[in-house]
Write a protein that holds these residues in place. Structure first.
Motif, PDB file in Angstrom:
ATOM      1  N   GLN A 118       0.849  -1.182   0.000  1.00  0.00           N
ATOM      2  CA  GLN A 118       0.000   0.000   0.000  1.00  0.00           C
ATOM      3  C   GLN A 118       0.889   1.238   0.000  1.00  0.00           C
ATOM      4  OE1 GLN A 118      -4.013  -1.085   2.034  1.00  0.00           O
ATOM      5  NE2 GLN A 118      -2.430  -1.382   3.565  1.00  0.00           N
ATOM      6  N   ASP A 359      -8.034   3.894   6.744  1.00  0.00           N
ATOM      7  CA  ASP A 359      -9.445   4.216   6.581  1.00  0.00           C
ATOM      8  C   ASP A 359      -9.637   4.856   5.211  1.00  0.00           C
ATOM      9  OD1 ASP A 359     -12.058   4.956   6.725  1.00  0.00           O
ATOM     10  OD2 ASP A 359     -11.808   6.398   8.381  1.00  0.00           O
ATOM     11  N   LEU A 360     -10.119   4.079   4.253  1.00  0.00           N
ATOM     12  CA  LEU A 360     -10.267   4.569   2.893  1.00  0.00           C
ATOM     13  C   LEU A 360     -11.410   5.557   2.738  1.00  0.00           C
ATOM     14  CD1 LEU A 360      -9.565   1.297   0.886  1.00  0.00           C
ATOM     15  CD2 LEU A 360      -7.972   2.994   1.789  1.00  0.00           C
ATOM     16  N   ASN A 361     -12.207   5.733   3.792  1.00  0.00           N
ATOM     17  CA  ASN A 361     -13.255   6.750   3.761  1.00  0.00           C
ATOM     18  C   ASN A 361     -12.746   8.108   4.224  1.00  0.00           C
ATOM     19  OD1 ASN A 361     -15.386   4.995   2.903  1.00  0.00           O
ATOM     20  ND2 ASN A 361     -15.472   4.162   4.990  1.00  0.00           N
ATOM     21  N   ALA A 366      -7.417   8.630   1.578  1.00  0.00           N
ATOM     22  CA  ALA A 366      -7.860   8.314   0.219  1.00  0.00           C
ATOM     23  C   ALA A 366      -7.186   9.213  -0.811  1.00  0.00           C
ATOM     24  CB  ALA A 366      -9.377   8.455   0.123  1.00  0.00           C
ATOM     25  N   LEU A 369      -3.538   7.929  -1.410  1.00  0.00           N
ATOM     26  CA  LEU A 369      -3.383   6.500  -1.649  1.00  0.00           C
ATOM     27  C   LEU A 369      -3.035   6.252  -3.119  1.00  0.00           C
ATOM     28  CD1 LEU A 369      -3.638   3.775  -0.126  1.00  0.00           C
ATOM     29  CD2 LEU A 369      -5.960   3.630  -1.027  1.00  0.00           C
ATOM     30  N   GLN A 372      -3.403   0.332  -3.517  1.00  0.00           N
ATOM     31  CA  GLN A 372      -4.281  -0.143  -2.465  1.00  0.00           C
ATOM     32  C   GLN A 372      -4.241  -1.657  -2.382  1.00  0.00           C
ATOM     33  OE1 GLN A 372      -8.270   1.264  -3.011  1.00  0.00           O
ATOM     34  NE2 GLN A 372      -9.167  -0.255  -1.658  1.00  0.00           N
TER      35      GLN A 372
END
Length: 381
Positions: A118, A359-361, A366, A369, A372
């Motif tokens: 990641q 936390d991709l929210n 995000a 990133l 992933q």
């Protein structure tokens, strides 16, 4: 316990390090365990002993510690992926933090995805108020703007401030700064401290207030119906018609300038060409141009990365690695940026998690990133 590895940088001339003894202590208090490769901080003035005193374990280059790391913190992370075979030992879902030159870098993305790593590319960090303490580009551009003026002043064949002497009065040097971003505003502040009269040109009329608050004189952009706007804190790409009119306007300013600092850049695109070769003929012989955008093609025609070129009597300095010339403070700021980002991620990690949770929210995570992996570090869902 989050296991963090800080390897030595492998790009020639890179003096910065991704963690300092200060940030090792800071993150250790948050539950991180640090392994620092021997000599990682030597070029920036941070000896191995300082890391040991801060609680980090020193490791060798070929150590198996890579296979036991959750997070790798680097400056030139793209070079790390390409040049360090130890990367193959990293467990899947490990996090790589650093500068990745992500725009159009599909080869790097493929390599990271193949390893199921990641990647958080710091160039992609959103420019929002919550992320200011993590903004690596701003902290390093600040240094570049400061050092660019010192380079120009050193190369200039004139004094910078006004001097009143028994032999008469010396008029102050005139500085022209192209771009009123972080680097440009720091260049303006530094030029003013040295005593120069400073003019700033920017495509964004809104930059006028910032320029004048620092004692600079703003060069209004060309009066056209369509002007480049701003997106995410960066100037957008200008049309060729706008750039043509801006070059005409700048030719008049260049004829009066003693030193020019070029800082105009657009993320993911070649730097706008603001000074063409013919425009240099209007400059006074002995004047200086420092191009901070040279690695992206340059704002000034004829500049070359890492070298000085003489054209039409004007010194063209291709300044592509200025933060590395201030390695100690550049590392201190860079490391604090990374520490703030890692702390932000840790705040979102459940207390019962065995590793790091992305936390991709979250807008910050995000936003930066680059690659992933479906499973969080350490197996957290």
């Amino acid at each position: 316990m989050i296991r963090v590895l800080v390897p030595r940088e492998c790009r020639p001339g890179e003096t910065r390090v991704a963690a300092t003894p200060e940030t090792v202590r800071r993150l250790s208090a948050r539950g991180c365990s640090f392994q620092v490769e021997r000599g990682a901080g030597a070029a920036s003035g941070y000896p191995d002993e300082a890391y040991e005193e801060a609680g980090a374990a020193l490791v060798d280059a070929a150590s198996a510690v890579w296979a036991q790391s959750d997070v790798v913190m680097a400056v030139q992370a793209a070079d790390l992926v390409q040049q360090r075979p130890e990367l193959e030992q990293l467990p899947a879902q490990s996090v790589l933090l650093g500068l990745m030159e992500p725009h159009g870098n599909e080869a790097l993305k493929g390599r990271l995805q193949e390893r199921r790593l990641q990647g958080l590319a710091l160039e992609l960090l959103p420019r929002i108020s919550r992320a200011q303490s993590m903004d690596v580009l701003s902290s390093q551009a600040n240094i570049a703007g400061y050092k660019a003026v010192l380079l120009a002043a050193s190369a200039l064949d004139r004094y910078v401030p006004m001097l009143m002497t028994a032999a008469g009065t010396i008029q102050p040097a005139r500085a022209l700064i192209l771009g009123a971003g972080v680097a440009g505003l720091q260049a303006l502040a530094t030029a003013r401290r040295l005593g120069a009269v400073a003019y700033v040109s920017d495509v964004r009329a809104a930059a006028k207030e910032q320029v004048e608050s620092l004692g600079g004189r703003f060069v209004d952009p060309p009066e056209l119906e369509q002007k480049p706007g701003e997106s995410g804190g960066y100037a957008q790409q200008a049309s060729e018609r706008f750039l043509s009119e801006q070059r005409r306007q700048l030719t008049e300013q260049l004829a009066l300038a003693d030193m020019v600092i070029c800082t105009a850049q657009v993320p993911g695109r070649p730097a706008p060409r603001l000074i063409e070769d013919a425009m240099l003929t209007h400059m006074r012989p002995g004047s200086v141009v420092v191009d901070l955008a040279v690695a992206q093609g340059g704002n000034c025609e004829g500049t070359q990365p890492g070298t000085t070129v003489l054209r039409h009597g004007v010194q063209l300095i291709g300044a592509d690695q200025l933060p590395c010339s201030v390695g100690n403070h550049a590392s201190a700021l860079y490391a604090r940026n990374l520490a703030a980002l890692l702390e932000h991620i840790l705040n979102a990690t459940p207390a019962e998690a065995t590793g790091l949770h992305l936390d991709l929210n979250d807008e910050i995570v995000a936003g930066c990133l680059f690659t992933q992996s479906p499973v969080a570090v350490g197996g957290a869902a």
